[in-house]
Motif scaffolding. Structure first.
Motif, PDB file in Angstrom:
ATOM      1  N   GLU A   1       0.824  -1.212   0.000  1.00 38.40           N
ATOM      2  CA  GLU A   1       0.000   0.000   0.000  1.00 38.40           C
ATOM      3  C   GLU A   1       0.858   1.263   0.000  1.00 38.40           C
ATOM      4  O   GLU A   1       0.573   2.216  -0.713  1.00 38.40           O
ATOM      5  CB  GLU A   1      -0.935   0.014   1.207  1.00 38.40           C
ATOM      6  N   LEU A   2       1.899   1.280   0.803  1.00 35.18           N
ATOM      7  CA  LEU A   2       2.725   2.476   0.900  1.00 35.18           C
ATOM      8  C   LEU A   2       3.607   2.656  -0.331  1.00 35.18           C
ATOM      9  O   LEU A   2       4.009   3.781  -0.642  1.00 35.18           O
ATOM     10  CB  LEU A   2       3.565   2.446   2.173  1.00 35.18           C
TER      11      LEU A   2
ATOM     12  N   TYR B   1       1.103  10.890   3.910  1.00 32.47           N
ATOM     13  CA  TYR B   1       1.627   9.637   4.449  1.00 32.47           C
ATOM     14  C   TYR B   1       0.658   9.029   5.462  1.00 32.47           C
ATOM     15  O   TYR B   1       0.399   7.821   5.434  1.00 32.47           O
ATOM     16  CB  TYR B   1       2.994   9.860   5.083  1.00 32.47           C
ATOM     17  N   ALA B   2       0.111   9.857   6.339  1.00 34.52           N
ATOM     18  CA  ALA B   2      -0.842   9.368   7.339  1.00 34.52           C
ATOM     19  C   ALA B   2      -2.102   8.819   6.671  1.00 34.52           C
ATOM     20  O   ALA B   2      -2.653   7.798   7.104  1.00 34.52           O
ATOM     21  CB  ALA B   2      -1.205  10.486   8.307  1.00 34.52           C
ATOM     22  N   THR B   3      -2.544   9.470   5.600  1.00 36.67           N
ATOM     23  CA  THR B   3      -3.715   8.984   4.867  1.00 36.67           C
ATOM     24  C   THR B   3      -3.436   7.628   4.237  1.00 36.67           C
ATOM     25  O   THR B   3      -4.265   6.712   4.305  1.00 36.67           O
ATOM     26  CB  THR B   3      -4.109  10.003   3.785  1.00 36.67           C
TER      27      THR B   3
ATOM     28  N   ARG C   1      -3.409   5.022   6.982  1.00 33.40           N
ATOM     29  CA  ARG C   1      -4.779   4.717   7.399  1.00 33.40           C
ATOM     30  C   ARG C   1      -5.456   3.794   6.400  1.00 33.40           C
ATOM     31  O   ARG C   1      -6.136   2.845   6.752  1.00 33.40           O
ATOM     32  CB  ARG C   1      -5.587   6.001   7.548  1.00 33.40           C
ATOM     33  N   ASP C   2      -5.271   4.083   5.109  1.00 29.58           N
ATOM     34  CA  ASP C   2      -5.883   3.256   4.066  1.00 29.58           C
ATOM     35  C   ASP C   2      -5.329   1.836   4.098  1.00 29.58           C
ATOM     36  O   ASP C   2      -6.065   0.886   3.800  1.00 29.58           O
ATOM     37  CB  ASP C   2      -5.670   3.886   2.693  1.00 29.58           C
ATOM     38  N   ALA C   3      -4.079   1.697   4.438  1.00 32.40           N
ATOM     39  CA  ALA C   3      -3.477   0.360   4.514  1.00 32.40           C
ATOM     40  C   ALA C   3      -4.070  -0.456   5.656  1.00 32.40           C
ATOM     41  O   ALA C   3      -4.211  -1.668   5.555  1.00 32.40           O
ATOM     42  CB  ALA C   3      -1.965   0.474   4.693  1.00 32.40           C
TER      43      ALA C   3
END
Length: 64
Positions: free
Chosen positions: A37-38, A56-58, A61-63
């Motif tokens: 994901e990242l 990056y935080a988004t 979170r999605d991961a």
């Protein structure tokens, strides 16, 4: 673990040696998901650090 070894087509002893136990397998799967994901995220170098941290935080979170 036998079913996982069968699905991967590997010897269960090899899987046990490299992975260890069910918790080790879960950890490896979680790490792979986060890495995948990242890796899709391109962080801009020309933006403010706050914007980069938010992106990056988004992605993190999605991961999850």
């Amino acid at each position: 673990m036998q079913a996982v070894a069968d699905e991967l087509g590997v010897d269960p002893k090899a899987l046990n040696y490299y992975v260890g136990d069910r918790d080790g397998l879960r950890e490896l799967v979680a790490l792979d998901i986060f890495e995948s994901e990242l890796a899709r995220v391109t962080l801009p170098v020309d933006r403010a650090w706050q914007d980069v941290a938010f992106l990056y935080a988004t992605a993190l979170r999605d991961a999850v």
